[in-house]
Scaffold this active site. Structure first.
Site, short mmCIF file in Angstrom:
data_model
loop_
_atom_site.label_atom_id
_atom_site.label_comp_id
_atom_site.label_asym_id
_atom_site.label_seq_id
_atom_site.Cartn_x
_atom_site.Cartn_y
_atom_site.Cartn_z
N ASP A 198 1.50 -23.48 50.53
CA ASP A 198 1.86 -22.08 50.75
C ASP A 198 0.68 -21.36 51.38
OD1 ASP A 198 3.32 -19.72 50.72
OD2 ASP A 198 4.04 -20.05 48.68
N TYR A 237 18.20 -15.21 61.39
CA TYR A 237 18.24 -15.94 60.12
C TYR A 237 19.32 -17.02 60.14
CZ TYR A 237 18.05 -16.65 55.04
OH TYR A 237 17.91 -17.19 53.78
N LYS A 268 18.95 -21.07 59.97
CA LYS A 268 19.51 -21.83 58.84
C LYS A 268 20.63 -22.78 59.28
CE LYS A 268 16.86 -20.14 55.63
NZ LYS A 268 15.87 -21.00 54.92
N ILE A 319 20.15 -14.49 46.31
CA ILE A 319 19.43 -14.71 45.05
C ILE A 319 18.42 -13.58 44.89
CG2 ILE A 319 17.97 -16.31 43.75
CD1 ILE A 319 19.10 -18.54 45.57
N THR A 340 15.42 -12.43 44.75
CA THR A 340 14.05 -12.83 45.03
C THR A 340 13.35 -11.73 45.84
OG1 THR A 340 14.59 -13.86 47.15
CG2 THR A 340 14.80 -15.24 45.16
#
Length: 278
Positions: A40, A158, A162, A191, A193
């Site tokens: 990361d 996006y 994906k 989700i 996040t």
């Protein structure tokens, strides 16, 4: 403890483990007794400490390797370090991702390519490096999205990224099966996040309304379902019943799915003071 189809992973390579789903998966794997190598850009000190404290066995380890997934040479270098330090991976999961939404005609070239580079090229770089260090009967997992199956309003960059990840996973599933490696792709709906928090602050209410059809899962709910799919070596993993219904419609009843999208889009636009052209 979770029952694995083959064996519990002794070592897992995980990108994007500093927050969100990546962090949740890292903690779940550590709880299983797996050593985890995290790739990361940043990892907060308190998060790193939390990960270390999550180790449950004396021979476990957790290590952070700072890297940008869009840099293929850097990915090769840090994965070589992880292999030397922690051993070959039984599981490699690319969770790193980026969402930047906007109506296509208002989305800059720089933003569009940034999303593609992180989500798609990053997936390519992670996979190309990880496949060099996956053990026999290893497992390569990509994080995609329901947006990789169903296009949604303002998500051109996006969704393009994906959809590409899903296509990449489809090809590698076939190619790597000949090498004894399983491949999975995770295609969840929304989700809760930091990625979703950003979208809520900066995105379109129309997108929010459309995506709400699939429901919103907590990180814990998503991690539990994703880990179950990984342990079973499922190819396409979609946590959440509503999201699975939408996935099935999109893949098997495309005309019906588009009709539903168009109807919900018109309703959402009217509710937000806009009109959909016929």
């Amino acid at each position: 403890m979770t029952k694995w189809k083959y064996r519990r992973p002794r070592v897992a390579y995980l990108s994007g483990g500093g927050s969100g789903i990546g962090l949740g998966i890292a903690l779940a794997l550590l709880n299983e007794g797996t050593s985890v190598a995290i790739f990361d850009l940043l990892l907060a000190d308190d998060v790193y400490q939390r990960l270390r404290q999550a180790c449950t066995a004396p021979d476990q380890s957790v290590a952070w390797y700072p890297v940008d997934v869009t840099d293929p040479l850097a990915m090769d270098a840090v994965m070589a370090q992880a292999q030397t330090r922690q051993g070959s991976a039984d599981l490699a999961f690319n969770c790193a991702g980026l969402m930047r939404n906007g109506v296509f005609t208002e989305l800059s070239f720089e933003t569009f390519t940034q999303v593609i580079n992180v989500n798609l090229i990053g997936s390519r770089n992670f996979a190309a490096s990880a496949l060099k260090y996956l053990s026999s009967q290893g497992h390569l997992v990509f994080m995609a999205s329901l947006a990789g199956i169903v296009g949604s309003y303002t998500q051109s960059a996006y969704a393009a990224s994906k959809f590409g990840v899903v296509g990449l996973a489809e090809v590698l599933r076939a190619e790597q099966k000949l090498c004894g490696i399983d491949v999975s792709v995770v295609c969840p709906g929304e989700i809760q996040t930091p990625l979703l928090d950003y979208e809520r602050q900066h995105g379109s209410p129309v997108t929010r309304s459309l995506n709400a059809v699939a429901g919103v899962l907590t990180v814990d709910q998503a991690v539990t379902a994703i880990l179950r799919g990984i342990q079973r070596r499922q190819f396409m993993i979609t946590p959440g019943f509503k999201a699975r219904v939408i996935r099935a419609l999109a893949r098997k009843c495309t005309s019906l799915q588009r009709w539903i999208v168009d109807r919900n889009l018109a309703k959402s636009l009217r509710g937000n003071g806009a009109v959909l052209n016929d």
